[in-house]
Design a protein around this motif. Structure first.
Motif, PDB file in Angstrom:
ATOM      1  N   THR A 231      -5.166  -6.128 -18.301  1.00 49.97           N
ATOM      2  CA  THR A 231      -4.993  -4.678 -18.234  1.00 49.97           C
ATOM      3  C   THR A 231      -5.921  -3.962 -19.197  1.00 49.97           C
ATOM      4  O   THR A 231      -6.459  -2.892 -18.877  1.00 49.97           O
ATOM      5  CB  THR A 231      -3.533  -4.309 -18.545  1.00 49.97           C
ATOM      6  OG1 THR A 231      -2.679  -4.976 -17.608  1.00 49.97           O
ATOM      7  CG2 THR A 231      -3.312  -2.812 -18.440  1.00 49.97           C
ATOM      8  N   THR A 235     -14.066  -4.519 -17.301  1.00 49.03           N
ATOM      9  CA  THR A 235     -14.172  -5.180 -15.996  1.00 49.03           C
ATOM     10  C   THR A 235     -14.817  -6.551 -16.112  1.00 49.03           C
ATOM     11  O   THR A 235     -14.338  -7.530 -15.526  1.00 49.03           O
ATOM     12  CB  THR A 235     -14.974  -4.297 -15.025  1.00 49.03           C
ATOM     13  OG1 THR A 235     -14.328  -3.022 -14.904  1.00 49.03           O
ATOM     14  CG2 THR A 235     -15.070  -4.944 -13.659  1.00 49.03           C
ATOM     15  N   ASP A 292       0.273  -0.277 -11.982  1.00 47.47           N
ATOM     16  CA  ASP A 292      -1.100  -0.422 -12.458  1.00 47.47           C
ATOM     17  C   ASP A 292      -1.786  -1.471 -11.588  1.00 47.47           C
ATOM     18  O   ASP A 292      -1.353  -2.629 -11.537  1.00 47.47           O
ATOM     19  CB  ASP A 292      -1.098  -0.846 -13.926  1.00 47.47           C
ATOM     20  CG  ASP A 292      -2.501  -0.905 -14.522  1.00 47.47           C
ATOM     21  OD1 ASP A 292      -3.388  -1.524 -13.897  1.00 47.47           O
ATOM     22  OD2 ASP A 292      -2.715  -0.351 -15.616  1.00 47.47           O
ATOM     23  N   ALA A 293      -2.841  -1.073 -10.882  1.00 48.15           N
ATOM     24  CA  ALA A 293      -3.492  -1.977  -9.934  1.00 48.15           C
ATOM     25  C   ALA A 293      -4.013  -3.236 -10.612  1.00 48.15           C
ATOM     26  O   ALA A 293      -3.923  -4.338 -10.057  1.00 48.15           O
ATOM     27  CB  ALA A 293      -4.638  -1.249  -9.227  1.00 48.15           C
ATOM     28  N   LYS A 294      -4.544  -3.095 -11.821  1.00 46.48           N
ATOM     29  CA  LYS A 294      -5.087  -4.256 -12.525  1.00 46.48           C
ATOM     30  C   LYS A 294      -3.974  -5.216 -12.933  1.00 46.48           C
ATOM     31  O   LYS A 294      -4.122  -6.448 -12.828  1.00 46.48           O
ATOM     32  CB  LYS A 294      -5.858  -3.780 -13.761  1.00 46.48           C
ATOM     33  CG  LYS A 294      -7.104  -4.597 -14.073  1.00 46.48           C
ATOM     34  CD  LYS A 294      -7.853  -3.963 -15.233  1.00 46.48           C
ATOM     35  CE  LYS A 294      -9.146  -4.725 -15.479  1.00 46.48           C
ATOM     36  NZ  LYS A 294      -9.844  -4.227 -16.686  1.00 46.48           N
ATOM     37  N   ILE A 341     -11.409  -2.700  -8.742  1.00 44.29           N
ATOM     38  CA  ILE A 341     -10.490  -1.851  -9.498  1.00 44.29           C
ATOM     39  C   ILE A 341     -11.196  -1.233 -10.698  1.00 44.29           C
ATOM     40  O   ILE A 341     -10.997  -0.053 -11.026  1.00 44.29           O
ATOM     41  CB  ILE A 341      -9.251  -2.661  -9.935  1.00 44.29           C
ATOM     42  CG1 ILE A 341      -8.425  -3.038  -8.705  1.00 44.29           C
ATOM     43  CG2 ILE A 341      -8.399  -1.864 -10.917  1.00 44.29           C
ATOM     44  CD1 ILE A 341      -7.342  -4.058  -8.980  1.00 44.29           C
ATOM     45  N   GLN A 345     -11.670   2.713 -11.334  1.00 41.42           N
ATOM     46  CA  GLN A 345     -11.241   3.360 -12.572  1.00 41.42           C
ATOM     47  C   GLN A 345     -12.390   4.130 -13.224  1.00 41.42           C
ATOM     48  O   GLN A 345     -12.186   5.220 -13.775  1.00 41.42           O
ATOM     49  CB  GLN A 345     -10.694   2.314 -13.553  1.00 41.42           C
ATOM     50  CG  GLN A 345     -10.201   2.918 -14.866  1.00 41.42           C
ATOM     51  CD  GLN A 345      -9.826   1.858 -15.886  1.00 41.42           C
ATOM     52  OE1 GLN A 345     -10.092   0.661 -15.697  1.00 41.42           O
ATOM     53  NE2 GLN A 345      -9.214   2.270 -16.980  1.00 41.42           N
ATOM     54  N   THR A 350      -8.358   6.395 -13.529  1.00 47.01           N
ATOM     55  CA  THR A 350      -6.983   5.900 -13.443  1.00 47.01           C
ATOM     56  C   THR A 350      -6.930   4.634 -12.600  1.00 47.01           C
ATOM     57  O   THR A 350      -7.789   4.406 -11.740  1.00 47.01           O
ATOM     58  CB  THR A 350      -6.051   6.954 -12.832  1.00 47.01           C
ATOM     59  OG1 THR A 350      -4.707   6.462 -12.834  1.00 47.01           O
ATOM     60  CG2 THR A 350      -6.456   7.297 -11.410  1.00 47.01           C
ATOM     61  N   ARG A 351      -5.895   3.809 -12.877  1.00 43.89           N
ATOM     62  CA  ARG A 351      -5.590   2.644 -12.035  1.00 43.89           C
ATOM     63  C   ARG A 351      -4.175   2.756 -11.470  1.00 43.89           C
ATOM     64  O   ARG A 351      -3.683   1.821 -10.849  1.00 43.89           O
ATOM     65  CB  ARG A 351      -5.693   1.342 -12.844  1.00 43.89           C
ATOM     66  CG  ARG A 351      -7.037   1.062 -13.464  1.00 43.89           C
ATOM     67  CD  ARG A 351      -7.069  -0.335 -14.054  1.00 43.89           C
ATOM     68  NE  ARG A 351      -5.988  -0.541 -15.013  1.00 43.89           N
ATOM     69  CZ  ARG A 351      -6.138  -0.502 -16.329  1.00 43.89           C
ATOM     70  NH1 ARG A 351      -7.328  -0.248 -16.854  1.00 43.89           N
ATOM     71  NH2 ARG A 351      -5.110  -0.716 -17.129  1.00 43.89           N
ATOM     72  N   ASP A 352      -3.544   3.892 -11.691  1.00 42.79           N
ATOM     73  CA  ASP A 352      -2.158   4.101 -11.267  1.00 42.79           C
ATOM     74  C   ASP A 352      -2.113   4.294  -9.749  1.00 42.79           C
ATOM     75  O   ASP A 352      -2.726   5.232  -9.207  1.00 42.79           O
ATOM     76  CB  ASP A 352      -1.576   5.322 -11.978  1.00 42.79           C
ATOM     77  CG  ASP A 352      -0.068   5.405 -11.834  1.00 42.79           C
ATOM     78  OD1 ASP A 352       0.456   5.016 -10.768  1.00 42.79           O
ATOM     79  OD2 ASP A 352       0.592   5.869 -12.787  1.00 42.79           O
TER      80      ASP A 352
END
Length: 485
Positions: A231, A235, A292-294, A341, A345, A350-352
């Motif tokens: 998280t 990357t 959270d996608a990550k 992802i 971001q 955001t990753r929400d």
């Protein structure tokens, strides 16, 4: 020499990336890319000119013979595949981190050193050198998280460091005990495999190795470092964690317990299979609850690497072959998802999943790529992930149908988290965060194309990968055939 270069080129390439901008005015980015490309070329030449026997290449040289330490490197199809993944992901990390300007030379040096240390693990059969590289690869990964991460990056980096360093002490203690009690003193894995040990000694030594490997894999309850590390990592850090560091744990479990502790492995295998079955369902269920996608993808890694643990502990041809395939397949799909992802971001901030949506209308290449790689994460037919998981579950039905059935349940649960991710990012009306989000750039598109091609190629033509992995699978099976259950 080619095997030594797989370690030395990225290791000294890291110093070149660190110093070249100041000393020669060269770009640290292109220096790193050149180093990774050269490493990959040397690997390909070694594979093409390799022997037809057990090993494609083999190197042995004394280093400190009075202490039983030597340079002992060996490469078969499994090692070669992981080395190719290592160099390829190193190159991809540079291209998708072109925007990184903060301490850029050190950033690219850390990428090189992570690749070098991982390659050392994939090649070393002197156990003391293996333990050295095992601990060494923690350092550059720690730097990537702590210096270039997001959010509470320092806490995540420290948690990563503590879990992996402490677990590595068990490996180191087992290696020292084995070397010290051999006559003469040696850390040669092939020589140590010939030593006779009591059943209790094999079980205890295996636990020292297995805990280190399972923390890096990771499987519950050794996984607590992984979601926070992924998280908060940049990357490139997430790609190297998922594509390389997790694979060193899987590789260690595949390679060394059958070779060194076959009786201990047969004894502990039912517990390992049960732990793997629990991890498969646990990771999938926890992924369903993430926004959270990550973090969601991080928990899917727990599930997929638990499949590898089940395959190794299954101890039959189908299961071991599936574990080897899943290592490679997961490196492709998870790296691609973290790349996508991270790029999203960078554009939206955001990753929400609750703030994303409608990407198919604003960035169709982005949306298509997400769909492809989550199909792979779902182990859809036609992908390499399907081949790996199908082989493991087939092998598990030969060993324990109850645990195989539990693993199948995770495939049903995976539909839930895949639907949440795809629905939250790709479909629906475009949310404000994705309004005006640029589609994939060229330097992002070609890594996605390469990873997607590999995922589909080995899924549609599985024999290409199976034939490469077969010698490693047969070598892992052979010691187990002589153990009475």
């Amino acid at each position: 020499m080619a095997l030594t270069l797989q370690i030395l080129l990225p290791f000294f390439g890291g110093f070149a990336a660190l110093l070249a901008p100041r000393l020669a005015g060269l770009s640290e980015r292109w220096t790193t890319i050149a180093v990774m490309a050269l490493t990959l070329i040397v690997l390909l030449l070694a594979v093409v000119s390799g022997d037809d026997g057990r090993w494609l290449a083999f190197t042995r040289a004394d280093w400190a013979p009075s202490f039983g330490i030597q340079v002992l490197l060996a490469m078969d199809g499994l090692s070669a595949a992981l080395l190719a993944v290592s160099a390829g992901l190193g190159m991809i990390c540079v291209f998708i981190s072109w925007h990184v300007t903060h301490r850029s030379p050190l950033f690219h040096a850390a990428i090189c050193w992570t690749v070098a240390a991982s390659n050392g693990v994939f090649l070393s059969f002197d156990l003391l050198i293996l333990a050295f590289f095992w601990e060494l690869m923690i350092v550059p990964a720690f730097l990537l998280i702590a210096l270039w991460g997001h959010g509470d990056r320092e806490a995540a980096a420290i948690k990563f460091l503590v879990f992996n360093a402490v677990a590595g002490l068990g490996l180191l203690a087992a290696v020292f005990w084995m070397g010290a009690t051999s006559d003469p003193i040696t850390f040669d894995a092939f020589e140590l495999a010939r030593d006779e040990r009591s059943h209790t000694a094999q079980v205890l030594l295996l636990l020292g190795f297995a805990v280190a490997f399972m923390v890096k894999l990771p499987v519950p309850p050794f996984h607590a470092w992984l979601p926070d590390a992924h998280t908060n990592a940049p990357t490139a850090g997430s790609i190297l964690l998922a594509g390389l560091l997790l694979k060193t744990g899987a590789y260690g479990l595949f390679r060394f317990p059958p070779l060194l502790f076959p009786e201990g492995l047969v004894t502990l295998a039912p517990w390992g299979m049960a732990l793997g079955a629990f991890g498969v369902v646990y990771g999938a269920v926890l992924a369903c609850g993430q926004t959270d996608a990550k973090r969601l993808v991080a928990y899917t890694s727990v599930a997929h690497m638990s499949i590898v643990l089940m395959g190794v502990c299954g101890g039959v041809h189908f299961a071991l072959m599936g574990a080897g395939v899943e290592m490679i397949a997961h490196a492709f799909s998870s790296s691609a998802l973290f790349l996508l992802i991270g790029a999203l971001q960078h554009r939206t901030g955001t990753r929400d999943l609750r703030e994303l949506g409608g990407l198919q209308k604003t960035a169709p290449a982005f949306a298509t790529s997400f769909a492809l790689f989550f199909a792979a994460a779902l182990a859809m037919p036609g992908t390499a992930n399907f081949l790996g998981e199908a082989l493991v579950i087939t092998g598990m039905f030969q060993v324990n149908w109850v645990l195989a059935a539990i693993a199948l349940v995770s495939l049903v649960v995976s539909v839930v988290y895949a639907t949440r991710l795809i629905g939250g990012i790709v479909f629906g009306e475009p949310k404000p965060a994705v309004q005006g989000a640029h589609d994939l750039y060229r330097h992002e598109l070609w890594p996605i194309a390469v990873l997607g091609l590999c995922t589909l190629l080995f899924g549609l033509f599985p024999q290409a990968l199976i034939s490469v992995l077969r010698p490693a699978v047969e070598a892992a099976l052979t010691p187990l055939l002589f153990v009475q259950p």
